[in-house]
Design a protein around this motif. Structure first.
Motif, PDB file in Angstrom:
ATOM      1  N   LEU A 326       0.559  -1.430   0.251  1.00  0.00           N
ATOM      2  CA  LEU A 326      -0.004  -0.180  -0.068  1.00  0.00           C
ATOM      3  C   LEU A 326       0.840   1.831  -0.025  1.00  0.00           C
ATOM      4  O   LEU A 326       0.055   2.221  -0.248  1.00  0.00           O
ATOM      5  N   GLY A 327       2.120   1.236   0.307  1.00  0.00           N
ATOM      6  CA  GLY A 327       2.488   2.492  -0.176  1.00  0.00           C
ATOM      7  C   GLY A 327       3.075   3.390   1.364  1.00  0.00           C
ATOM      8  O   GLY A 327       3.245   4.020   2.055  1.00  0.00           O
ATOM      9  N   ILE A 328       2.558   2.385   2.617  1.00  0.00           N
ATOM     10  CA  ILE A 328       3.289   2.551   3.804  1.00  0.00           C
ATOM     11  C   ILE A 328       4.479   2.522   4.244  1.00  0.00           C
ATOM     12  O   ILE A 328       5.284   1.481   3.947  1.00  0.00           O
ATOM     13  N   GLU A 329       5.477   4.818   4.653  1.00  0.00           N
ATOM     14  CA  GLU A 329       6.179   3.967   4.808  1.00  0.00           C
ATOM     15  C   GLU A 329       6.973   3.185   5.993  1.00  0.00           C
ATOM     16  O   GLU A 329       8.011   2.444   5.795  1.00  0.00           O
ATOM     17  N   LEU A 330       7.075   3.449   7.354  1.00  0.00           N
ATOM     18  CA  LEU A 330       6.408   2.958   8.432  1.00  0.00           C
ATOM     19  C   LEU A 330       5.651   2.352   9.301  1.00  0.00           C
ATOM     20  O   LEU A 330       4.380   2.644   9.439  1.00  0.00           O
TER      21      LEU A 330
END
Length: 405
Positions: A326-330
């Motif tokens: 989903l592109g969640i960085e952290l």
């Protein structure tokens, strides 16, 4: 993978049976050698009763938690500690016996006399005693001291495209408190004081405030409300809030104390003129939890930000694959306790947690669709579950510092 895990589970059950049979027979033979008939009979009866009680205590969850409901948590803990120590004690004894047998065969092959060397036999007998006792000593240490050895882990986390203003942003993370008989309120307070001494910009708690419905959820959250950070205290539920049917109560208590428990929700936090998108979800169910299941992080796409870095609070680290997609960085997680027990052999770590996840403890990375790296940090947790022991896996208070990648 499922077939492999089932095979491993079956092997563990067989090993547990062999272990308990070994210790029962060994103790029975020792008792049989006692010369006083009354004492011998009394010890035999006591040994059978003890074994039966320990078996019932170990299987308490399958018996409707009858023992725990009537104040038998210490008995349950003792049974589980015994199971752990006796298992590894059995393995150690058999390894020594195996080495002794191989050395005996080698000695016989090299000697024409083929005599049994009493000194060699005595050496391996005492070596077996020593090896078999070490797991019991380790379990005693893990109960008396290891689980209270709080450690602060300072971790730099590189974030793709992190604005320069957010470089150095500090997050304090607590997880898996498991407040109750084996995690008293004063110990939660000590952990909170240690976290406050780190002077974080944001404080988060990633689930499992308690273990069961009879544990002091209110006391735990009251102590967590003593956390201090300019951007507040935020959290998410864990699987034990499901077991205790306390998800809604935890949310209400957080609100009552001026904190926020995020449940499929997001909030924007501003720091030095830049924003972070903080997302929190309830426990993402898998094979370890009953109830409705679905794809990990289903339906959270509307909570994502395409303009600001995303930070996800998700108790289960197995949601990381989907978070990276989903592109969640952290992502910040807990749940695993680092396995609670870890054995180092040469340069390899052996932990039971490897049976349920690839993300046991520490910092992990996966590629995102844009080719950059998503990060996950798995906190080892503060408390314990199952058996109140930590060996090689100290409880953790984490200070994460965001860095521009």
């Amino acid at each position: 993978m499922i077939v492999i895990r089932l095979a491993i589970l079956l092997a563990i059950l067989v090993l547990l049976y062999l272990t308990q049979r070994f210790w029962f027979i060994s103790a029975w033979h020792w008792i049989a050698g006692i010369g006083q008939p009354a004492l011998r009979s009394g010890l035999q009866v006591a040994w059978v009763i003890t074994l039966a009680v320990f078996v019932l205590a170990f299987f308490d969850p399958l018996l409707g938690h009858v023992i725990s409901k009537f104040g038998g948590k210490w008995l349950i803990a003792a049974a589980r500690v015994w199971l752990f120590a006796s298992l590894f004690g059995f393995i150690a004894v058999q390894l020594v016996h195996g080495v002794g047998w191989v050395s005996g065969v080698a000695a016989s092959a090299l000697s024409s006399a083929r005599k049994v060397d009493p000194s060699r036999r005595n050496f391996f007998r005492y070596a077996a005693y020593l090896a078999g006792s070490l797991p019991f000593v380790a379990a005693a240490y893990g109960f008396a001291a290891g689980r209270w050895n709080y450690q602060v882990e300072r971790v730099d986390v590189p974030i793709a495209d992190l604005p320069q203003e957010l470089d150095g942003f500090k997050i304090a993370q607590l997880s898996d408190i498991h407040a109750g008989d084996f995690m008293p309120r004063e110990e939660v307070r000590r952990a909170v004081d240690m976290a406050n001494a780190l002077k974080p910009d944001l404080a988060v708690v990633t689930g499992d405030f308690i273990s069961g419905e009879y544990d002091p959820l209110g006391d735990c959250i009251a102590e967590l409300s003593r956390l201090r950070a300019p951007l507040g205290i935020w959290g998410c539920n864990g699987n034990h809030e499901i077991y205790a049917e306390a998800e809604d109560k935890a949310q209400a208590l957080f609100q009552q104390h001026g904190m926020k428990l995020l449940r499929q929700e997001r909030t924007e936090l501003e720091w030095r003129g830049r924003k972070l998108n903080l997302i929190g979800v309830d426990y993402q169910r898998d094979h370890m939890t009953s109830g409705p299941r679905g794809p990990m992080l289903e339906g959270i796409e509307p909570l994502l930000s395409r303009e600001h870095p995303n930070i996800l609070l998700s108790h289960n680290p197995n949601s990381f694959h989907r978070a990276a997609e989903l592109g969640i960085e952290l992502s910040l997680a807990g749940h695993i306790h680092g396995g609670q027990v870890k054995v180092e052999i040469v340069d390899h770590s052996i932990s039971p947690a490897r049976l349920i996840t690839d993300f046991v403890a520490g910092l992990y990375h996966l590629p995102m669709k844009n080719g950059k790296q998503a990060a996950l940090y798995v906190n080892r947790g503060l408390g314990t579950f199952g058996m109140p022991v930590r060996i090689g896996v100290p409880p953790e208070i984490t200070l994460l510092t965001l860095r521009t990648a």
